[in-house]
Design a protein around this motif. Structure first.
Motif: not given
Length: 630
Positions: A371-381, A523-541
């Motif tokens: 639930x905390x993760x979902x709150x963080x992701x929806x707030x960001x998007x 650090x090198x993978x950070x863009x992929x980390x962010x994309x993973x978070x965004x892809x998850x939120x898009x699916x939830x939405x």
């Protein structure tokens, strides 16, 4: 390629009923008060006048029962967490300074006392906070540490000789900064500081510290001054010079200090205790309220821009009649996919609020972390969407949108900071991805990049997501005719799910290579980390939108919402079609067909654009922009 048909006309009130959902009665009551009181954005007023006005409005709110909805009924509250969050969301239709100040007073300050304190704090403070007899602050952020709360530098050292804590700011980097209610109105602050007793630090805890009056000796307050927006909120800076507070000022739900200095806590691990405390606050208030009010501000901007687009004419047809600008495809493209996204995020927000309201206090930790993760992701998007959409709405209104009197400039300025307060969006999306990667491991608590990479390198094998049926469904439908697929909800859902799985699996594989340089690999993978978070939120939405449509009883409203959902899904796919093409999820022909489908949906939804924004039921005084006069 034909789009599914739509009814000729739908009553916006029917859609409002769907949008209002579980707290419909409360939403109607808030609308009625906002229409009567008109908490309208002041234009061209000085800072002090604006602050005085917002405090007066806050007192009007305090006369209703809504500020106390989230508080314990034993102290005059309503015990209705979802209702409290919905009230904050609705305030986003008006002057956002009022929403923020209300959020500081009743959400952050009052929420911290309720959620981190115990009965003695509740008995002494909650009624006064609810009734606005005690104004307060939430003093967490420091000049040198914003997102990295665990390493705040303010200290609270226990002195057993006097049975007091000594709160101190060791250097300018530890100065509390951007603290709402501090510069003018606050009397008491919840101060987050490193608790030190017996020479040992026990991590960040919360303390009640007077910041004005006789008991506030050693407290220095500095006004943050004029900001880009939200100038009705009196943000200030706080520093503490050996400020003494009684032992009982510690909010002691998760840790206490006895008179002799002995520390006790129901949670043994300092790291786990900190994240339990932080998670409790997140589940209670802040990020969810910011996401909801950002959504309200975005709806208001879209309503203004679409109304303007239906009356502003530019250039003539061959028959000599000038064209309203919303009839141009480019203008539709600017506003209608954003409108579809606002609908999607509204239903995601509604689902999140319901989950927060219903979750048991003793729910399994994995459920709480999700639930905390979902709150963080929806707030960001939601807040990124607000920033982009309000800018698009401003542009859609041309020079009129740039005038303060037409409200969009103020909305743009006031919401700009939403992307970085209550959690920087970039950090929040990393939090979402980390939660997915680590499966909420109990011993994984540190949010730093180094700790993330080290943990993943050592522990991640079982957390790498296995491919599910989503990929197989996408492969099967790739070969189907465009007309059979583009409006297929199964294809949309599985495509979003497959994208999330693939990106997350790729992140996991990258981070497993951390070895001797975990920070460098992360650090090198950070863009992929962010994309993973965004892809998850898009699916939830998307899933939240689909669930809402299934609950819609009116057949015509349901059909319209189906098409709005199609536009949300296909516009999202179009925006990320580079990824889908690179990874073989779209052929070049299918990619072109997606763009054609977005155009077709914009054309089909154009006659319903006004209905879709009217369904938000924004009180008319908040849409009274001079540019909309006949």
């Amino acid at each position: 390629m034909d789009t599914p048909g739509l009814p000729a006309k739908i009553d916006p009130d029917v859609l409002t009923t769907v949008l209002d959902g579980r707290w419909a009665e409360l939403r109607r009551a808030v609308r009625a008060q906002m229409a009567a009181e008109v908490f309208e954005d002041p234009v061209d007023v000085d800072t002090e006048t604006h602050r005085v006005q917002v405090l007066e409005w806050l007192r009007l709110l305090a006369r209703t029962d809504r500020p106390g909805l989230g508080f314990d009924p034993a102290y005059g509250g309503g015990g209705d967490v979802g209702g409290a969050l919905t009230s904050f969301e609705m305030l986003g239709f008006g002057d956002l300074s009022l929403m923020v100040k209300a959020g500081v007073q009743w959400g952050l300050f009052g929420g911290a006392v309720q959620l981190l304190g115990t009965e003695r704090h509740h008995e002494r403070y909650l009624r006064d906070i609810k009734d606005l007899d005690l104004l307060g602050c939430f003093a967490m952020t420091e000049h040198g540490h914003g997102s990295d709360v665990q390493h705040l530098r303010t200290t609270a050292t226990y002195d057993p000789a006097t049975r007091e804590f000594v709160v101190h700011t060791p250097d300018r980097g530890a100065m509390k900064e951007y603290i709402g209610n501090a510069a003018r109105d606050g009397e008491l602050a919840v101060v987050f500081a490193q608790l030190i007793t017996g020479g040992e630090s026990r991590g960040v805890h919360a303390f009640l510290v007077p910041i004005r009056g006789e008991k506030a000796r050693g407290v220095e307050i500095e006004d943050c001054g004029r900001k880009a927006g939200l100038n009705g909120v009196d943000n200030g800076r706080l520093t503490f010079d050996q400020v003494r507070i009684p032992r009982e000022a510690l909010l002691d739900r998760f840790g206490d200090v006895a008179e002799d200095g002995t520390y006790t806590s129901p949670i043994e691990s300092d790291g786990r205790r900190f994240f339990t405390m932080l998670g409790t606050l997140i589940r209670g208030r802040g990020r969810v309220s910011v996401a909801g009010s950002a959504g309200s501000a975005t709806k208001r901007a879209l309503a203004l821009a679409i109304r303007y687009g239906e009356q502003r004419r530019q250039f003539a047809r061959p028959d000599g009649e000038e064209v309203v600008i919303l009839d141009y495809r480019a203008h539709q493209r600017k506003l209608l996919p954003a409108l579809a996204t606002s609908y999607a995020l509204h239903f995601a927000q509604e689902g999140l609020v319901s989950k927060l309201h219903d979750i048991a206090e003793d729910a399994p930790e994995e459920e709480q972390r999700e639930l905390e993760s979902r709150a963080a992701g929806i707030k960001a998007v939601s807040t990124w969407h607000a920033t982009a959409t309000i800018q698009a709405a401003r542009e859609a209104c041309g020079g009129s949108g740039y005038l303060s009197e037409n409200l969009l400039a103020g909305l743009k300025a006031d919401t700009d900071v939403f992307t970085t307060f209550e959690g920087d969006n970039t950090v929040l999306l990393q939090l979402v991805a980390k939660g997915l990667l680590t499966s909420y491991k109990d011993h994984f608590q540190d949010l730093s990049p180094l700790a993330t990479a080290r943990f993943v390198a050592e522990q991640l094998v079982e957390a790498v997501i296995e491919r599910t049926s989503a990929r197989k469904v996408v492969e099967r439908l790739t070969e189907a005719d465009d007309g059979d697929v583009l409006y297929s909800r199964e294809w949309h859902l599985k495509l979003f799910e497959d994208r999330e799985e693939h990106v997350l699996g790729g992140v996991a594989q990258r981070l497993r290579k951390a070895g001797s340089d975990p920070f460098g690999v992360f650090n090198d993978a950070q863009d992929h980390v962010l994309r993973a978070g965004r892809a998850h939120v898009d699916r939830v939405v998307l899933e939240a939108f689909v669930d809402a449509i299934e609950r819609c009883a009116d057949a015509e409203a349901r059909e319209l919402l189906e098409r709005v959902c199609d536009l949300y899904a296909l516009a999202n796919i179009e925006a990320d079609r580079g990824w889908f093409l690179e990874h073989g999820r779209l052929t070049s022909g299918r990619s072109k067909a997606v763009t054609a489908a977005v155009n077709a949906l914009c054309a089909d939804l154009r006659p319903h654009a006004r209905t879709l924004v009217d369904a938000f039921a924004i009180p008319e005084p908040y849409l009274a922009a001079p540019m909309l006069r006949d």
